[in-house]
Design an enzyme around this catalytic site. Structure first.
Site, mmCIF file in Angstrom:
data_model
loop_
_atom_site.group_PDB
_atom_site.id
_atom_site.type_symbol
_atom_site.label_atom_id
_atom_site.label_comp_id
_atom_site.label_asym_id
_atom_site.label_seq_id
_atom_site.Cartn_x
_atom_site.Cartn_y
_atom_site.Cartn_z
ATOM 1 C CG HIS A 41 52.099 86.746 52.412
ATOM 2 N ND1 HIS A 41 52.262 87.439 53.588
ATOM 3 C CD2 HIS A 41 51.511 87.622 51.539
ATOM 4 C CE1 HIS A 41 51.784 88.671 53.448
ATOM 5 N NE2 HIS A 41 51.338 88.807 52.210
ATOM 6 C CG HIS A 89 51.195 89.464 48.477
ATOM 7 N ND1 HIS A 89 49.998 89.545 49.149
ATOM 8 C CD2 HIS A 89 50.954 88.686 47.377
ATOM 9 C CE1 HIS A 89 49.075 88.847 48.496
ATOM 10 N NE2 HIS A 89 49.627 88.323 47.420
ATOM 11 C CG ASP A 144 53.020 94.490 50.879
ATOM 12 O OD1 ASP A 144 52.888 93.391 50.311
ATOM 13 O OD2 ASP A 144 52.181 94.924 51.701
ATOM 14 C CG HIS A 145 54.330 91.044 53.402
ATOM 15 N ND1 HIS A 145 53.959 90.911 54.720
ATOM 16 C CD2 HIS A 145 53.315 91.711 52.800
ATOM 17 C CE1 HIS A 145 52.772 91.461 54.902
ATOM 18 N NE2 HIS A 145 52.372 91.961 53.750
ATOM 19 C CG HIS A 201 46.537 87.665 52.139
ATOM 20 N ND1 HIS A 201 45.753 88.721 51.724
ATOM 21 C CD2 HIS A 201 47.822 88.060 51.950
ATOM 22 C CE1 HIS A 201 46.530 89.701 51.294
ATOM 23 N NE2 HIS A 201 47.787 89.329 51.417
ATOM 24 C CG ASP A 217 49.175 91.162 54.518
ATOM 25 O OD1 ASP A 217 49.617 91.791 55.503
ATOM 26 O OD2 ASP A 217 49.434 91.470 53.342
ATOM 27 C CG HIS A 250 49.230 96.063 55.896
ATOM 28 N ND1 HIS A 250 49.844 96.878 54.972
ATOM 29 C CD2 HIS A 250 49.408 94.801 55.449
ATOM 30 C CE1 HIS A 250 50.356 96.135 54.003
ATOM 31 N NE2 HIS A 250 50.105 94.872 54.276
#
Length: 268
Positions: A60, A62, A64-65, A118, A141, A179
């Site tokens: 996805h 975001h 941090d990915h 998410h 996530d 995570h």
């Protein structure tokens, strides 16, 4: 870093930021990375293990990915697989449910599942069980060890459907989520599911792992079904606990229970 091995392929755990896990799937020579939010630890892991990057897999959009993708592409000109229903500039091969990804450089095929909730276009990658080895799930996530992702874009009904797809995988399937949220998730789980003996045992096991700086991920689908309240929301005891806590007016539909559960976790 820890390695969990199969006969031909291994998964290397690469910690990043405060609590992210980036995954390197490799055969000792070539590697594909899942959700590289930061390039530097991936580049270091590739060098340390003598690996060449051959593909990037995103779940996805975001940061941090995906944040490490541009820097990785400066070093390795590789295809970038990602969700067809999200706009990610670096993606060269958009994929969605029904697609089989034949990962370049590796004897690895991954089936894709659409798992919105998410984010609206979130996907997961599944490696089917191989010989005596269990399936692997790279779920970003959507599903966490002991929890699930926040509903930043999707609805509770969408997340229920997505989690249902993942829960339908074999019980021994390994869950590679993104995570290290496990202990905080389990603290919440104990409040909403206090009489769950399997959960109480899991808290002890996972706490011991973290005290020795061992990752709690991967978990398994079977363990999640036994202890994760977001897969157990249909249990009457959980709905009753929500009513008792004033988070639900009355024992109602499973959707109402899940919605209340997720809202409570948001500010727990």
């Amino acid at each position: 870093m820890t390695i969990s091995s199969t006969q031909a392929l291994s998964v290397l755990t690469v910690p990043a930021f405060r609590d992210n896990y980036l995954w390197l799937i490799h055969d000792g020579t070539h590697a594909a990375v899942v959700d590289p939010g930061d390039a530097k630890p991936i580049l270091a892991a590739l060098k340390e293990n003598g690996l060449k990057l051959t593909a990037i897999l995103l779940t996805h959009h975001h940061a941090d990915h995906i944040g490490g993708v541009p820097e990785l592409l400066q070093h390795y000109q590789v295809p970038v697989f990602g969700p067809r229903n999200e706009t990610i500039a670096a993606v060269t091969l958009p994929v969605g449910e029904g697609k089989i990804v034949d990962v370049p450089g590796l004897a690895l095929k991954l089936s894709v599942l659409d798992v919105p909730g998410h984010t609206m276009g979130h996907i997961a990658y599944v490696r089917e069980a191989a010989s005596d080895e269990p399936a692997w799930l790279f779920c970003g996530d959507t599903l966490f060890a002991g929890g699930c992702g926040r509903l930043f874009e999707g609805t509770p009904a969408q997340m229920i459907s997505s989690l249902g797809k993942l829960a339908a995988l074999p019980d021994d399937a390994k869950v590679y989520c993104a995570h290290e949220y496990t202990l905080s998730n389990l603290r919440f789980a104990r409040v909403v599911d206090p009489d769950n003996v399997a959960l109480q045992e899991r808290v002890k096991v996972e706490t011991d792992k973290r005290e020795h700086d061992v990752p709690t991920v991967p978990s398994t689908i079977g363990l999640e079904k036994a202890t994760n309240p977001f897969l157990r929301y249909r249990e009457p005891a959980i709905a009753e606990q929500l009513v008792k806590a004033g988070r639900l007016d009355r024992v109602d539909t499973p959707l109402a229970t899940f919605t209340a559960l997720r809202l409570w976790k948001n500010d727990f």
